[in-house]
Design a protein around this motif. Structure first.
Motif, PDB file in Angstrom:
ATOM      1  N   GLY A 221      59.844 -36.145 -10.881  1.00  0.00           N
ATOM      2  CA  GLY A 221      59.872 -37.303 -11.777  1.00  0.00           C
ATOM      3  C   GLY A 221      58.811 -37.150 -12.850  1.00  0.00           C
ATOM      4  N   ALA A 222      58.661 -38.176 -13.679  1.00  0.00           N
ATOM      5  CA  ALA A 222      57.705 -38.068 -14.791  1.00  0.00           C
ATOM      6  C   ALA A 222      57.075 -39.423 -15.076  1.00  0.00           C
ATOM      7  N   ARG A 223      55.782 -39.409 -15.426  1.00  0.00           N
ATOM      8  CA  ARG A 223      55.059 -40.630 -15.771  1.00  0.00           C
ATOM      9  C   ARG A 223      55.771 -41.375 -16.902  1.00  0.00           C
ATOM     10  N   GLU A 224      56.358 -40.623 -17.838  1.00  0.00           N
ATOM     11  CA  GLU A 224      57.029 -41.226 -19.008  1.00  0.00           C
ATOM     12  C   GLU A 224      58.238 -42.074 -18.594  1.00  0.00           C
ATOM     13  N   ASN A 225      58.727 -41.920 -17.372  1.00  0.00           N
ATOM     14  CA  ASN A 225      59.858 -42.752 -16.928  1.00  0.00           C
ATOM     15  C   ASN A 225      59.446 -44.189 -16.662  1.00  0.00           C
ATOM     16  N   LEU A 226      58.131 -44.425 -16.613  1.00  0.00           N
ATOM     17  CA  LEU A 226      57.626 -45.776 -16.333  1.00  0.00           C
ATOM     18  C   LEU A 226      56.854 -46.301 -17.541  1.00  0.00           C
ATOM     19  N   ALA A 227      57.275 -47.462 -18.038  1.00  0.00           N
ATOM     20  CA  ALA A 227      56.574 -48.079 -19.171  1.00  0.00           C
ATOM     21  C   ALA A 227      55.252 -48.672 -18.686  1.00  0.00           C
TER      22      ALA A 227
ATOM     23  N   LEU B  16      64.477 -40.779 -11.088  1.00  0.00           N
ATOM     24  CA  LEU B  16      65.652 -41.467 -11.655  1.00  0.00           C
ATOM     25  C   LEU B  16      65.839 -42.839 -11.001  1.00  0.00           C
ATOM     26  N   VAL B  17      66.062 -42.845  -9.700  1.00  0.00           N
ATOM     27  CA  VAL B  17      66.359 -44.111  -9.024  1.00  0.00           C
ATOM     28  C   VAL B  17      65.116 -44.984  -8.966  1.00  0.00           C
ATOM     29  N   GLY B  18      63.982 -44.371  -8.572  1.00  0.00           N
ATOM     30  CA  GLY B  18      62.758 -45.143  -8.418  1.00  0.00           C
ATOM     31  C   GLY B  18      62.356 -45.875  -9.687  1.00  0.00           C
ATOM     32  N   SER B  19      62.433 -45.212 -10.830  1.00  0.00           N
ATOM     33  CA  SER B  19      61.954 -45.835 -12.076  1.00  0.00           C
ATOM     34  C   SER B  19      62.855 -46.992 -12.498  1.00  0.00           C
ATOM     35  N   HIS B  20      64.157 -46.847 -12.314  1.00  0.00           N
ATOM     36  CA  HIS B  20      65.060 -47.958 -12.664  1.00  0.00           C
ATOM     37  C   HIS B  20      64.893 -49.120 -11.674  1.00  0.00           C
ATOM     38  N   LEU B  21      64.613 -48.769 -10.425  1.00  0.00           N
ATOM     39  CA  LEU B  21      64.354 -49.810  -9.423  1.00  0.00           C
ATOM     40  C   LEU B  21      63.065 -50.562  -9.756  1.00  0.00           C
TER      41      LEU B  21
ATOM     42  N   THR C 203      74.457 -42.130 -20.803  1.00  0.00           N
ATOM     43  CA  THR C 203      73.650 -40.977 -20.383  1.00  0.00           C
ATOM     44  C   THR C 203      73.587 -39.932 -21.504  1.00  0.00           C
ATOM     45  N   ILE C 204      74.719 -39.715 -22.149  1.00  0.00           N
ATOM     46  CA  ILE C 204      74.753 -38.771 -23.286  1.00  0.00           C
ATOM     47  C   ILE C 204      73.838 -39.295 -24.394  1.00  0.00           C
ATOM     48  N   ASP C 205      73.913 -40.600 -24.676  1.00  0.00           N
ATOM     49  CA  ASP C 205      73.045 -41.182 -25.722  1.00  0.00           C
ATOM     50  C   ASP C 205      71.573 -40.928 -25.394  1.00  0.00           C
ATOM     51  N   PHE C 206      71.237 -41.058 -24.115  1.00  0.00           N
ATOM     52  CA  PHE C 206      69.839 -40.810 -23.697  1.00  0.00           C
ATOM     53  C   PHE C 206      69.442 -39.360 -23.980  1.00  0.00           C
ATOM     54  N   PHE C 207      70.319 -38.436 -23.623  1.00  0.00           N
ATOM     55  CA  PHE C 207      69.986 -37.016 -23.842  1.00  0.00           C
ATOM     56  C   PHE C 207      69.883 -36.709 -25.326  1.00  0.00           C
ATOM     57  N   VAL C 208      70.756 -37.315 -26.130  1.00  0.00           N
ATOM     58  CA  VAL C 208      70.697 -37.092 -27.583  1.00  0.00           C
ATOM     59  C   VAL C 208      69.368 -37.622 -28.113  1.00  0.00           C
ATOM     60  N   ALA C 209      68.989 -38.835 -27.680  1.00  0.00           N
ATOM     61  CA  ALA C 209      67.723 -39.428 -28.133  1.00  0.00           C
ATOM     62  C   ALA C 209      66.544 -38.586 -27.658  1.00  0.00           C
ATOM     63  N   LYS C 210      66.632 -38.091 -26.426  1.00  0.00           N
ATOM     64  CA  LYS C 210      65.535 -37.267 -25.884  1.00  0.00           C
ATOM     65  C   LYS C 210      65.382 -35.994 -26.716  1.00  0.00           C
ATOM     66  N   ASN C 211      66.517 -35.397 -27.078  1.00  0.00           N
ATOM     67  CA  ASN C 211      66.461 -34.175 -27.905  1.00  0.00           C
ATOM     68  C   ASN C 211      65.801 -34.439 -29.250  1.00  0.00           C
ATOM     69  N   SER C 212      65.986 -35.701 -29.749  1.00  0.00           N
ATOM     70  CA  SER C 212      65.386 -36.006 -31.055  1.00  0.00           C
ATOM     71  C   SER C 212      64.006 -36.644 -30.895  1.00  0.00           C
ATOM     72  N   GLY C 213      63.521 -36.704 -29.630  1.00  0.00           N
ATOM     73  CA  GLY C 213      62.166 -37.190 -29.379  1.00  0.00           C
ATOM     74  C   GLY C 213      62.037 -38.701 -29.400  1.00  0.00           C
ATOM     75  N   ALA C 214      63.149 -39.431 -29.272  1.00  0.00           N
ATOM     76  CA  ALA C 214      63.109 -40.904 -29.384  1.00  0.00           C
ATOM     77  C   ALA C 214      63.572 -41.576 -28.098  1.00  0.00           C
TER      78      ALA C 214
ATOM     79  N   ARG D 293      67.190 -40.830 -17.946  1.00  0.00           N
ATOM     80  CA  ARG D 293      65.944 -40.384 -17.307  1.00  0.00           C
ATOM     81  C   ARG D 293      66.144 -39.191 -16.387  1.00  0.00           C
ATOM     82  N   MET D 294      67.406 -38.742 -16.188  1.00  0.00           N
ATOM     83  CA  MET D 294      67.553 -37.477 -15.458  1.00  0.00           C
ATOM     84  C   MET D 294      66.999 -36.377 -16.354  1.00  0.00           C
TER      85      MET D 294
END
Ligand code: NAD
Ligand code: UDP
Length: 323
Positions: A43-49, A18-23, A306-317, A184-185
């Motif tokens: 963490g996850a590779r997908e957190n880094l573009a 979470l922190v590392g990827s935003h940093l 954060t909620i928007d992120f989770f909603v998008a993650k649930n829809s795969g976007a 990204r949590m």
């Protein structure tokens, strides 16, 4: 005061968290060349573009830092599982990453003549008997309790940084981070915000521990990262608290998340874990006076993002882009 930008080489351990990827994103946006080391434990590779100035190295920092010989200008040590759920499942890994891993990171910074930043935590104050918590407070930690793998490992890391700073002249800084959340949590991270948001979106009961009257002060990830960059560039040693003064009870957090998601989930009261701190809020005087730090994001806005992120993650976007 040093500004890091084009041509600066920065090593970030735990760069996929979470922190590392935003940093990492913030450093890339400043023009830095960044190497992120992570074993993807939490963490996850997908957190880094993908980015031309970003190198991602999959490695366990307790086994060393396989990042080549070219010197870094700064080493930022953020690798460490950080959820109380991890304290139960990864206690030895946590103790090792914030002891052996810290030594590897410190030795690399020393060898390179780099500035070193260590991600410490409000947990060094334990279940605090002083409120809010100033950096001068020594804390109230159970050394053998279920949280001790984390609390004591972070206290050890602080002691290691202090020794390298004092005895070897390392240009170092310690930041004590207070409850930070954001996109990204992982939904199953176990920390309170991802738990409540994923439960609310799934229509499942929100699991409030105890009577929910215990407090935490919530910091949105962007505010934390702004503070981290200020600290990195300031040349200050610290330790310095970073977070916000938005102190909420856990029950209030549940009610806010129910309102923001429009969920009809119920509240389920479950057992409170041992040694769960009762109250937590940073004294931010040092951050304000030494860094000019001022958090900007109200929890309503941060939680909505954060909620928007989770909603998008649930829809795969959840496509990542970095400037
Ligand atoms: P996170 O779990 O999202 O990130 C931790 C990262 O470290 C993950 O990507 C994980 O895979 C990596 N990692 C763990 N062990 C490793 C190892 N041995 N080798 C290489 N990589 C390893 O947690 P986070 O919230 O981003 O926390 C990052 C840092 O900030 C941690 O040091 C944590 O203790 C500290 N911190 C965070 C908070 C918070 O509220 N988020 C509060 C206090 C301190
Ligand atoms: N908590 C909760 N329900 C959950 C997860 C956590 O009520 O599903 C509580 C937890 O017991 C603590 C607070 O929320 O009182 C913050 O917990 P978190 O794990 O996010 O962070 P920490 O305890 O490390 O501050």
């Amino acid at each position: 005061m040093t500004t890091y930008g084009t041509g600066s080489r920065i090593l970030v351990t735990g760069g996929a968290g979470l922190v590392g990827s935003h940093l990492v994103d913030a450093l890339l946006a400043k023009g830095c060349d960044v190497t992120a080391v992570d074993n993807f434990a939490t963490g996850a590779r997908e957190n880094l573009a993908e980015h031309p100035r970003l190198t991602v190295v999959e490695a366990d920092v307790t086994e060393g830092l396989p990042v080549g010989d070219a010197p870094f200008d700064a080493v930022l040590h953020f690798a460490c599982p950080a959820s109380p759920v991890d304290f139960a499942t990864l206690p030895i890994e946590i103790l090792r990453v914030d002891s052996v891993g810290t030594f590897h990171a410190l030795d690399r910074a020393l060898a390179d003549g780099a500035r070193f930043l260590m991600a410490s935590t409000s947990e060094v104050y334990g279940d605090p008997q002083v409120h809010p918590q100033p950096e001068s407070y020594w804390g109230n930690v159970n050394p053998i309790g279920i949280r001790s793998c984390y609390d004591e490992a972070k206290r050890f890391s602080e002691a290691a940084v202090a020794a390298y700073h004092r005895h070897k002249g390392l240009d170092a800084a310690i930041v004590r981070i207070f409850n930070t959340y954001g996109p990204r949590m992982r939904p199953d991270d176990g920390r309170v915000i991802p738990s409540f948001v994923s439960q609310a979106l799934a229509g499942e009961p929100l699991t409030v521990t105890g009577d929910g009257s215990q407090t935490r002060s919530l910091c949105y990830i962007d505010d934390l990262v702004s503070g981290l960059i200020l600290l990195l560039e300031s040349g200050e040693y610290g330790p310095i608290n970073l977070g916000t003064e938005y102190e909420l009870t856990v029950r209030e957090m549940a009610d806010i998340i129910l309102r923001l998601t429009g969920s009809t989930s119920t509240i389920e009261y479950i057992d409170r874990p041992a040694d769960d701190p009762e109250r937590r809020r940073p004294d931010l005087t040092a951050a304000r006076e030494l860094l000019g730090y001022e958090p900007q994001v109200h929890y309503e806005a941060g939680l909505k993002a954060t909620i928007d992120f989770f909603v998008a993650k649930n829809s795969g976007a959840t496509e990542l882009t970095v400037d």
